[in-house]
Write a protein that holds these residues in place. Sequence first.
Motif, PDB file in Angstrom:
ATOM      1  N   TRP A   1     -23.729   9.797  -5.919  1.00 16.88           N
ATOM      2  CA  TRP A   1     -22.764   9.416  -6.954  1.00 16.88           C
ATOM      3  C   TRP A   1     -22.968   7.980  -7.435  1.00 16.88           C
ATOM      4  CZ3 TRP A   1     -19.375  12.645  -9.329  1.00 16.88           C
ATOM      5  CH2 TRP A   1     -19.167  13.892  -8.735  1.00 16.88           C
ATOM      6  N   GLN A   2     -23.618   7.163  -6.644  1.00 14.29           N
ATOM      7  CA  GLN A   2     -23.794   5.750  -7.000  1.00 14.29           C
ATOM      8  C   GLN A   2     -25.262   5.482  -7.276  1.00 14.29           C
ATOM      9  OE1 GLN A   2     -21.416   3.486  -7.324  1.00 14.29           O
ATOM     10  NE2 GLN A   2     -19.653   4.560  -6.480  1.00 14.29           N
TER      11      GLN A   2
ATOM     12  N   ASP B   1     -28.044   4.069 -10.843  1.00 12.90           N
ATOM     13  CA  ASP B   1     -28.170   3.643 -12.235  1.00 12.90           C
ATOM     14  C   ASP B   1     -29.210   4.437 -13.007  1.00 12.90           C
ATOM     15  OD1 ASP B   1     -26.259   1.627 -11.870  1.00 12.90           O
ATOM     16  OD2 ASP B   1     -27.781   0.247 -11.070  1.00 12.90           O
TER      17      ASP B   1
ATOM     18  N   CYS C   1     -31.651   7.759  -7.975  1.00 15.52           N
ATOM     19  CA  CYS C   1     -31.063   8.889  -7.245  1.00 15.52           C
ATOM     20  C   CYS C   1     -32.084   9.513  -6.294  1.00 15.52           C
ATOM     21  CB  CYS C   1     -30.570   9.950  -8.235  1.00 15.52           C
ATOM     22  SG  CYS C   1     -28.925   9.677  -8.894  1.00 15.52           S
TER      23      CYS C   1
ATOM     24  N   ALA D   1     -24.585  10.905 -10.249  1.00 10.90           N
ATOM     25  CA  ALA D   1     -24.371   9.594 -10.849  1.00 10.90           C
ATOM     26  C   ALA D   1     -24.383   9.660 -12.375  1.00 10.90           C
ATOM     27  CB  ALA D   1     -25.439   8.618 -10.360  1.00 10.90           C
TER      28      ALA D   1
ATOM     29  N   ARG E   1     -20.915  10.368 -13.368  1.00  9.91           N
ATOM     30  CA  ARG E   1     -20.086   9.182 -13.174  1.00  9.91           C
ATOM     31  C   ARG E   1     -20.345   8.139 -14.257  1.00  9.91           C
ATOM     32  NH1 ARG E   1     -20.425   4.293 -10.447  1.00  9.91           N
ATOM     33  NH2 ARG E   1     -18.480   3.593  -9.485  1.00  9.91           N
TER      34      ARG E   1
END
Length: 438
Positions: A70-71, A73, A78, A96, A99
């Motif tokens: 999920w975190q 850029d 990822c 991500a 998100r």
Amino acid sequence: MIGKPSPTAPFVRKHMLPAEVPPARASGAPKWLRENLFSSWANTALTLFGLFILYLLVSHFAPWFLHGVWQADSLAQCRQIIAERWGEGASGACWAVIRARWTQFLFGFYPSQLYWRPVLAFVLMFVAIAPVLFTQLPRKMLWFTLAYPLVAIWLLWGGSIWPVAMIAVGFALGALAYRLLALRSSLLASLAAIAVPLLFWSFLTGPIDSVLTSVVPLAIQPVPSREFGGFLLAIVLGLGGIAMSLPLGIVLALGRQSDMFLIKTFSVMFIEFIRGVPLIALLFVASLLLNYFLPPGTNFDIILRVMILVTLFSAAYIAEVIRGGLAALPRGQYEAADALGLDYWKAQRLIILPQALKISIPGIVSTFIGMFKDTTLVTFVGLFEPLKSIPDTIRADFAWKGVYWEPFVFVGAIFFLFNFGMSRYSMYLERKLKRDYR
């Protein structure tokens, strides 16, 4: 009855035995499993086969979901995080991207500083439909339900408030004309209710709007239709189509069963033509061909054009669903309405349509669900719907190039929530209206 022993009976019990707990196999989970999953050899085999298929699906897709990130850029980051956590060759979802771009999935290219307007319109939507869905609420709330479409138009598109107010005035004049002529002739009142607003909008709206705008310039920042997208666009098209296609479908269904030759012929031709043409063809008509039949310089909003064609398409199918409900009613219901001395419209409003619509609820809701899902087809006319156009736009960014399944899963989950909600409400409405065996 416990009393004196009978002379012919060797023994008569004088005291009732206490109640005992039923056997374990006759209650609770064992009973449910035996009756629903293992009631026969065939059922047992199907149950085991289904569990095997479920195991294969879970074992295949569970790591992809559990390894999700999920975190991050970018997609490369990822994949790097997944390799560090789970080892080389491990697969995982790059959540991500959701998100980072969830606002684009929801609002498209709507200006970020104006997000409060679609959010407010969405909240007010639930307030507006609440008295329609749940009759326990005060009936006075229906006045806001009637006003909500105009409020939503002004909030979403912005601009001057006076054109929207002129739409409301036109409907008010039509209602007034209907009430004044209803006692003389219902047909004349219906024609006046249609003609008066059209004449007002055609000849008086422009001058009145110009005067009011110059005197009281009440307006908010306008947002063009090309900036709509994502689920904002899908909800606008879906909700607008649902609100307009149901009454039009009822009129078409009644017209198809009419004794008037011209009305019946027109209704049959319209329904059969719309049902025989793919929706994508109608969308191309709305996007490309409709402008050729309009006066030069006319600016006909693309979302409004698409909404009109989607409404007509859905109304044709709803008309056939309601016609099935009308055909299911016994002839005695029509004879009862005649015996009470009701005219055609009162008989339809008070006796026939309430029963026909109750029968038609599953088909109507299925048509609504299909229409809401079909709003994704507007990608072929250049609108940014959430399933293809928005993910393609996101993948155009090099950081997220290669992201494929995550947007589809996210958008599919949102569509499922909306459609599942409509399905459950239709089941609730069916149970509420089922009075046959009460």
